[in-house]
Design a protein around this motif. Sequence first.
Motif, short mmCIF file in Angstrom:
data_model
loop_
_atom_site.label_atom_id
_atom_site.label_comp_id
_atom_site.label_asym_id
_atom_site.label_seq_id
_atom_site.Cartn_x
_atom_site.Cartn_y
_atom_site.Cartn_z
N LEU A 41 55.13 5.72 25.77
CA LEU A 41 55.81 5.66 24.48
C LEU A 41 56.04 7.06 23.92
O LEU A 41 57.11 7.36 23.40
CB LEU A 41 55.01 4.81 23.48
CG LEU A 41 54.90 3.33 23.81
CD1 LEU A 41 54.01 2.62 22.80
CD2 LEU A 41 56.26 2.66 23.91
N ARG A 42 55.03 7.92 24.04
CA ARG A 42 55.17 9.30 23.58
C ARG A 42 56.37 9.97 24.25
O ARG A 42 57.19 10.60 23.59
CB ARG A 42 53.89 10.08 23.89
CG ARG A 42 53.95 11.54 23.41
CD ARG A 42 52.95 12.41 24.10
NE ARG A 42 53.31 12.49 25.52
CZ ARG A 42 52.49 12.88 26.48
NH1 ARG A 42 51.26 13.21 26.20
NH2 ARG A 42 52.89 12.94 27.72
N GLN A 51 58.21 11.91 17.26
CA GLN A 51 56.84 11.61 17.63
C GLN A 51 56.61 10.14 17.31
O GLN A 51 57.34 9.54 16.51
CB GLN A 51 55.87 12.50 16.85
CG GLN A 51 55.99 13.97 17.24
CD GLN A 51 54.98 14.82 16.51
OE1 GLN A 51 53.84 14.41 16.32
NE2 GLN A 51 55.40 16.00 16.10
N ARG A 52 55.58 9.58 17.92
CA ARG A 52 55.33 8.14 17.74
C ARG A 52 55.13 7.79 16.27
O ARG A 52 55.65 6.78 15.78
CB ARG A 52 54.11 7.74 18.57
CG ARG A 52 53.89 6.26 18.67
CD ARG A 52 52.80 5.97 19.67
NE ARG A 52 52.51 4.55 19.70
CZ ARG A 52 51.59 4.03 20.46
NH1 ARG A 52 50.88 4.78 21.26
NH2 ARG A 52 51.38 2.73 20.42
N TRP A 53 54.39 8.63 15.53
CA TRP A 53 54.14 8.34 14.12
C TRP A 53 55.43 8.38 13.32
O TRP A 53 55.59 7.63 12.34
CB TRP A 53 53.08 9.27 13.53
CG TRP A 53 53.47 10.71 13.45
CD1 TRP A 53 53.16 11.70 14.33
CD2 TRP A 53 54.24 11.33 12.42
NE1 TRP A 53 53.70 12.89 13.92
CE2 TRP A 53 54.37 12.70 12.75
CE3 TRP A 53 54.84 10.87 11.25
CZ2 TRP A 53 55.07 13.60 11.95
CZ3 TRP A 53 55.54 11.78 10.46
CH2 TRP A 53 55.65 13.12 10.81
N GLU A 54 56.36 9.25 13.70
CA GLU A 54 57.65 9.32 12.99
C GLU A 54 58.41 8.02 13.18
O GLU A 54 58.96 7.47 12.22
CB GLU A 54 58.47 10.51 13.48
CG GLU A 54 57.89 11.85 13.08
CD GLU A 54 58.62 13.02 13.70
OE1 GLU A 54 58.98 13.95 12.96
OE2 GLU A 54 58.83 13.01 14.94
N PHE A 55 58.45 7.56 14.41
CA PHE A 55 59.13 6.29 14.67
C PHE A 55 58.45 5.17 13.88
O PHE A 55 59.13 4.32 13.30
CB PHE A 55 59.14 5.95 16.17
CG PHE A 55 59.73 4.59 16.43
CD1 PHE A 55 61.10 4.41 16.42
CD2 PHE A 55 58.90 3.50 16.67
CE1 PHE A 55 61.65 3.15 16.63
CE2 PHE A 55 59.45 2.24 16.90
CZ PHE A 55 60.82 2.07 16.87
N LEU A 93 59.21 14.22 7.46
CA LEU A 93 60.41 13.40 7.66
C LEU A 93 61.49 13.75 6.63
O LEU A 93 62.68 13.79 6.96
CB LEU A 93 60.07 11.91 7.59
CG LEU A 93 59.26 11.37 8.77
CD1 LEU A 93 58.75 9.97 8.47
CD2 LEU A 93 60.10 11.38 10.04
N ALA A 94 61.09 14.03 5.40
CA ALA A 94 62.04 14.43 4.37
C ALA A 94 62.67 15.77 4.74
O ALA A 94 63.88 15.98 4.55
CB ALA A 94 61.37 14.49 3.00
N GLY A 95 61.87 16.67 5.27
CA GLY A 95 62.38 17.97 5.70
C GLY A 95 63.42 17.85 6.81
O GLY A 95 64.30 18.71 6.92
N ARG A 96 63.34 16.80 7.58
CA ARG A 96 64.32 16.56 8.65
C ARG A 96 65.51 15.75 8.14
O ARG A 96 66.44 15.47 8.90
CB ARG A 96 63.66 15.81 9.80
CG ARG A 96 62.64 16.66 10.54
CD ARG A 96 62.07 15.95 11.73
NE ARG A 96 63.12 15.54 12.67
CZ ARG A 96 62.90 14.74 13.70
NH1 ARG A 96 61.71 14.26 13.95
NH2 ARG A 96 63.91 14.41 14.50
N GLY A 97 65.49 15.35 6.87
CA GLY A 97 66.60 14.59 6.30
C GLY A 97 66.62 13.13 6.70
O GLY A 97 67.64 12.46 6.59
N LEU A 98 65.47 12.59 7.14
CA LEU A 98 65.40 11.21 7.60
C LEU A 98 64.95 10.24 6.51
O LEU A 98 65.22 9.04 6.58
CB LEU A 98 64.48 11.10 8.82
CG LEU A 98 64.89 11.96 10.02
CD1 LEU A 98 63.84 11.91 11.12
CD2 LEU A 98 66.25 11.52 10.54
N VAL A 99 64.26 10.77 5.49
CA VAL A 99 63.85 9.97 4.34
C VAL A 99 64.00 10.82 3.08
O VAL A 99 64.07 12.05 3.15
CB VAL A 99 62.38 9.48 4.44
CG1 VAL A 99 62.15 8.62 5.67
CG2 VAL A 99 61.39 10.63 4.38
#
Length: 166
Positions: A41-42, A51-55, A93-99
């Motif tokens: 999965l990784r 990363q798995r936690w991000e998903f 995640l916010a820094g990547r613009g995903l949330v």
Amino acid sequence: MRDNVDRVLDQWKAERPDIDPAPMGVVGRIARADRLLGLELRDHFADHGLQRWEFDILATLRRSGAPHQLTAGALVETSMVTSGAITNRIDRLAGRGLVTRETDPGNRRSVLITLTGEGLRLVDTVVATHIANEERLLAPLTGRERTQLAGLLRKLLVGLGDTPGR
């Protein structure tokens, strides 16, 4: 057909014939399967820049339904990590613009985490390939065996106290 756990069990049987190492076989196989599946999965998520936690966080927001928004507290409950860890993860995640994160207008002490359009597109793409990857990983088992294994694992988890809301 034998696996690495069989070798360990054989060694215990030879060295300590007075004990039955069968429980080690079950727990050992679950632990080894977790490790081997985790590595697969990784690698799969890394292929998508995650990363798995991000998903896990993106998928939790996605499956929550429109508007794909949860409080930070709700994310802590579903991810079983500390509030400090979830804050760090949300920041990344916010820094990547995903949330996005914003104060809940209905409760100023609460923070709302929302999937962005980019986050939604990414998780929708990755979840489809994730399921295909899991299908590949489970290919050695028939559909009936998968159902049986899922039922047995569910029974074990409930017996260990893993129930909804806990």
